[in-house]
Motif scaffolding. Structure first.
Motif, mmCIF file in Angstrom:
data_model
loop_
_atom_site.group_PDB
_atom_site.id
_atom_site.type_symbol
_atom_site.label_atom_id
_atom_site.label_comp_id
_atom_site.label_asym_id
_atom_site.label_seq_id
_atom_site.Cartn_x
_atom_site.Cartn_y
_atom_site.Cartn_z
ATOM 1 N N LEU A 278 -6.466 -41.749 -6.756
ATOM 2 C CA LEU A 278 -7.326 -40.662 -6.316
ATOM 3 C C LEU A 278 -6.650 -39.868 -5.200
ATOM 4 N N ALA A 279 -7.164 -38.666 -4.976
ATOM 5 C CA ALA A 279 -6.693 -37.830 -3.862
ATOM 6 C C ALA A 279 -7.835 -37.645 -2.870
ATOM 7 N N LYS A 280 -7.506 -37.743 -1.591
ATOM 8 C CA LYS A 280 -8.536 -37.527 -0.578
ATOM 9 C C LYS A 280 -9.122 -36.122 -0.702
ATOM 10 N N SER A 281 -8.290 -35.171 -1.026
ATOM 11 C CA SER A 281 -8.757 -33.788 -1.148
ATOM 12 C C SER A 281 -9.840 -33.671 -2.220
ATOM 13 N N ASP A 282 -9.720 -34.439 -3.318
ATOM 14 C CA ASP A 282 -10.763 -34.445 -4.351
ATOM 15 C C ASP A 282 -12.064 -35.016 -3.790
ATOM 16 N N GLY A 283 -11.932 -36.001 -2.911
ATOM 17 C CA GLY A 283 -13.109 -36.592 -2.295
ATOM 18 C C GLY A 283 -13.829 -35.612 -1.393
ATOM 19 N N GLU A 284 -13.069 -34.778 -0.681
ATOM 20 C CA GLU A 284 -13.677 -33.787 0.205
ATOM 21 C C GLU A 284 -14.425 -32.733 -0.597
ATOM 22 N N VAL A 285 -13.862 -32.321 -1.728
ATOM 23 C CA VAL A 285 -14.547 -31.350 -2.603
ATOM 24 C C VAL A 285 -15.802 -31.991 -3.189
#
Length: 591
Positions: free
Chosen positions: A549-556
Motif C-alpha cells: 500500500l501507499a500512505k498517499s492512498d490512505g490519505e486520499v
C-alpha cells in the motif's frame, strides 16, 4: 442417555483461539460431571477436612510430576510458570479456607469445593477485561483436578491418545494441553474456554488449531465422528459432506501455503510503496509469548500488560519479583523497546488481594490510573521495579486511562519522587526513561493537544476508546452490534489524537484490536500512524498488506471516508477500496 444422531454438515460456532484447519475423527475425552452434595455429621468434619488436605497434597504431587515431565521438553519450558501458578492456587486462601469453612459448616468435601468454586467463578464473571476474566480457567483447572481426586474419577488422559485425532473435551487445563503429542492431536475443541486463557495461549504456541466456548459439543459427539476444526474462524463442522470436506481440504492447503508465505515476511521491514516506515510491535503479557512474538517478527513490545503479576498470588508481588519479570522481557527483547503499562485493574478488573470494592458502574469507577493513585504504596512499588529494571534494556512507562491533566501531573510527580528515592538509595535506573499515556477516554481525546505537551508518546487503546465514545459495552449482546470501529466519530477522534501528537512532535501508537486487522491498515496509514502494536500472530498479515500500500492512498481514502455519515457507509467504501487495491488478498477469506 443416547446421543441424538448428528446431521450431515452440522455447523457449530465458538471462539477460535488458535488458527488453522484440522480434519479428522473425534476422540471424546470427557463430559461435565455432576457433583453430589450431602450433609455430614459433626463427628465427620475432622475426617472430611483431612480428606480435603489429602486431595490438595495429591494435586501438588501430580502437578510437580507434570512439571518435571514438561521441563524435559524444550519447546514447552517457557510455559512452566503456568504450572507454578496452579501450584500457588492450591495455596490460595479463598480456595482452601473457603472450602474448609464449607466443610466445617457440615458439607462433604466435594460439595464444599463445588460451592467455593462457584463463588470464585461468579467473582471472575463480573470482570469486564477478557484477559483477567479468563484467569478463572486456571482456578477451574485446579478445582477440576481436586474434584477428580476426591471423587476417584478416572478420566481418559490426553497423553494416552494413540492415534491421530481431533480432541473434544468439556475443558482442557493447561497441564493437559502441555501433555499433547502434536503428532497425534490434530486440533481440539472444548465446551468451555476463552480467547486469552492459558490453554488458548498454549494452543497458539503449539500451533494446534483450536476452538473453545462451544458449550455443549461434548453432549453431541462420539468417538470416531468425522469433523473439521477451523480455528481461524471459530467454526466446527460435524459429519462434513463430501463437498464440504473437499472445500475445507482446499482451504487447509491454502492456509498452510499462506503460512509459509507469511513466514518470509518475518525479517522484512513494514515499508509502504511510497517509502513510509511503519513499526509493528506486539501486545504481550507473559513469558510464554516471547518466542512466538519473535517468530512473527515483532519489533519490540508496544503494550506489556502487568496485571498477570498480581494473579495467582496470596499477596501482591514484591518489588524484587516485579524486577525479575520486567528484566526477563527487557533482556529477551533487546535491542527493541518495551512499553510497560502500569497496573490497569480495579472496578471491572478485580484482583482479589487488592481489596477492590464492588461498584455499581465499574467501567467508569476506580480503575486504571485512578486505582493506582488511590493505592500509593502499590503504585510506588511498581514504579520502583520498572525503573530499576530499566538498566536491563530500553523501557518506556505508560499510564492507563488518563482522563485529564491532573491525573497525569499526579502520576508524574509520584514518578519523580520515586526517582529521587532510588538515587538516594544508590539504585541505578535510566534517567531519560520515556513517559506516555493511553488515550482511551473521550476527555483524553479532547485534551490531546494539552496532554501531548507533557508526555513523550501516546498509545491509543481503541478497545476502550470505542466503547466510551459510543457508550457501548461490546460484551452486552443487546448493544454489541453498535460497537463500530469505523464509526465516523471514532475516525474523527483518531484524527484529533494523531494531529495533536504530530503537532507536539511525539510518537503515537495504536495498540487496540484495530491495529491487528489488515482491512484497517490503509485507514491507519492515512491517519499518519507509523507505529502499531497487536497480537504477535497478526504482524505478518498486517505487514504483508502495508508493504503493498501507499500512505498517499490512505490519505486520499481518509478524505473520502470523512464525507460519509454512517459506519456502514464507511465500512462498505473501505471494503471496496481494499478489494480494488489488493484483490488477491481481500477477495479471499484467508488474509
Amino acid at each position: 442417555m443416547a446421543k441424538t444422531e448428528v446431521a450431515t454438515d452440522t455447523y457449530l460456532v465458538g471462539i477460535g483461539v488458535s488458527p488453522g484447519i484440522s480434519i479428522g475423527e473425534i476422540n471424546l475425552l470427557s463430559h461435565s460431571a455432576s457433583i453430589d452434595e450431602w450433609p455430614i455429621a459433626e463427628d465427620e468434619i475432622a475426617a472430611e477436612l483431612e480428606r480435603f488436605q489429602w486431595a490438595l497434597q495429591q494435586a501438588r504431587e501430580q502437578l510437580l510430576e507434570i512439571k518435571a515431565s514438561v521441563s524435559r521438553k524444550k519447546h514447552l519450558r517457557e510455559h512452566l510458570y503456568i504450572l507454578d501458578t496452579h501450584l500457588l492456587i492450591l495455596e490460595d486462601e479463598m480456595l482452601v479456607q473457603g472450602t474448609e469453612k464449607e466443610i466445617q459448616g457440615g458439607l462433604n468435601s466435594e460439595g464444599a469445593l463445588k460451592r467455593t468454586l462457584r463463588k470464585l467463578r461468579q467473582m471472575f464473571e463480573n470482570i469486564e477485561d477478557e484477559y483477567l476474566r479468563d484467569r478463572s480457567s486456571d482456578v477451574d483447572a485446579v478445582g477440576s483436578r481436586l474434584m477428580r481426586i476426591l471423587t476417584g474419577e478416572n478420566e481418559r488422559s490426553i497423553a494416552d491418545i494413540g492415534h491421530k485425532a481431533l480432541v473434544v473435551a468439556h475443558d482442557l487445563s493447561p497441564a493437559e494441553t502441555m501433555q499433547m503429542d502434536r503428532e497425534k492431536v490434530l486440533g481440539f475443541v472444548t465446551d468451555k474456554g476463552g480467547q486469552t486463557s492459558h490453554t488458548a495461549i498454549l494452543a497458539r504456541s503449539l500451533e494446534i488449531p483450536a476452538v473453545v466456548g462451544l458449550e455443549t459439543i461434548t453432549s453431541l459427539v462420539h468417538d470416531g465422528l468425522p469433523a473439521i476444526i477451523d480455528g481461524s474462524n471459530g467454526i466446527v463442522i460435524l459429519k462434513p459432506s463430501e463437498e464440504t470436506f473437499k472445500e475445507y481440504l482446499k482451504r487447509k492447503q491454502s492456509y498452510e501455503y499462506l503460512e509459509k508465505e507469511l513466514h518470509g515476511f518475518r525479517d522484512l521491514p513494514a515499508i509502504t510503496t511510497d517509502n513510509v516506515r511503519v513499526t509493528l510491535r506486539g501486545n504481550l503479557e507473559m513469558a510464554s509469548e516471547f518466542p512466538v512474538s519473535r517468530k512473527h517478527g515483532t519489533e519490540g513490545v508496544g503494550l506489556y500488560r502487568t496485571e498477570f503479576l498480581y494473579l495467582g498470588h496470596n499477596e501482591t508481588p514484591s518489588e524484587e519479583e516485579q524486577i525479575e519479570a520486567y528484566r526477563e522481557i527487557l533482556t529477551e527483547m533487546q535491542p527493541e523497546s518495551v512499553t510497560i503499562r502500569t497496573l490497569d485493574c480495579g472496578g471491572d478488573k478485580i484482583v482479589s488481594q487488592l481489596n477492590v470494592h464492588d461498584e455499581a458502574n465499574p467501567a467508569m469507577g476506580l480503575r486504571g490510573i485512578r486505582f493506582s493513585l488511590s493505592e500509593g504504596n502499590l503504585f510506588r512499588t511498581q514504579l520502583r521495579a520498572i525503573l530499576r529494571a530499566s538498566v536491563h534494556g530500553k523501557v518506556r512507562i505508560m499510564f492507563p486511562m488518563i482522563s485529564g491533566v491532573v491525573e497525569l501531573q499526579r502520576s508524574k510527580r509520584i514518578l519523580r519522587e520515586v526517582q529521587l528515592e532510588l538515587t538516594r538509595d544508590g539504585h541505578a535506573f535510566d534517567p531519560d526513561i520515556e513517559i506516555g499515556i493511553m488515550i482511551e477516554t473521550p476527555s483524553a481525546v479532547l485534551l490531546a493537544d494539552v496532554l501531548a505537551e507533557q508526555v513523550d508518546f501516546f498509545s491509543i487503546g481503541t478497545n476502550d476508546l470505542i466503547q466510551y465514545c459510543l457508550a457501548v459495552d461490546r460484551g452486552n449482546e443487546h448493544v454489541a452490534y453498535l460497537y463500530e470501529p469505523l464509526h465516523p466519530a471514532i475516525l474523527k477522534a483518531l484524527q484529533m489524537v494523531c494531529r495533536a501528537a504530530n503537532n507536539a512532535g511525539i510518537d503515537v501508537c495504536l495498540c487496540g484490536e484495530m491495529a491487528g486487522e489488515p482491512i484497517y491498515a490503509l485507514v491507519l496509514l492515512g491517519l499518519g500512524l507509523h507505529e502499531l502494536s497487536m497480537n504477535p500472530g497478526s504482524i505478518p498479515r498486517v505487514k504483508r498488506v502495508i508493504r503493498r500500500l501507499a500512505k498517499s492512498d490512505g490519505e486520499v481514502l481518509l478524505q473520502d471516508l470523512q464525507q460519509l455519515q454512517t459506519a456502514k457507509e464507511v465500512s462498505s467504501h473501505l471494503d471496496r477500496k481494499m478489494r480494488e487495491l489488493l484483490p488477491d488478498i481481500f477477495d479471499q477469506s484467508l488474509i
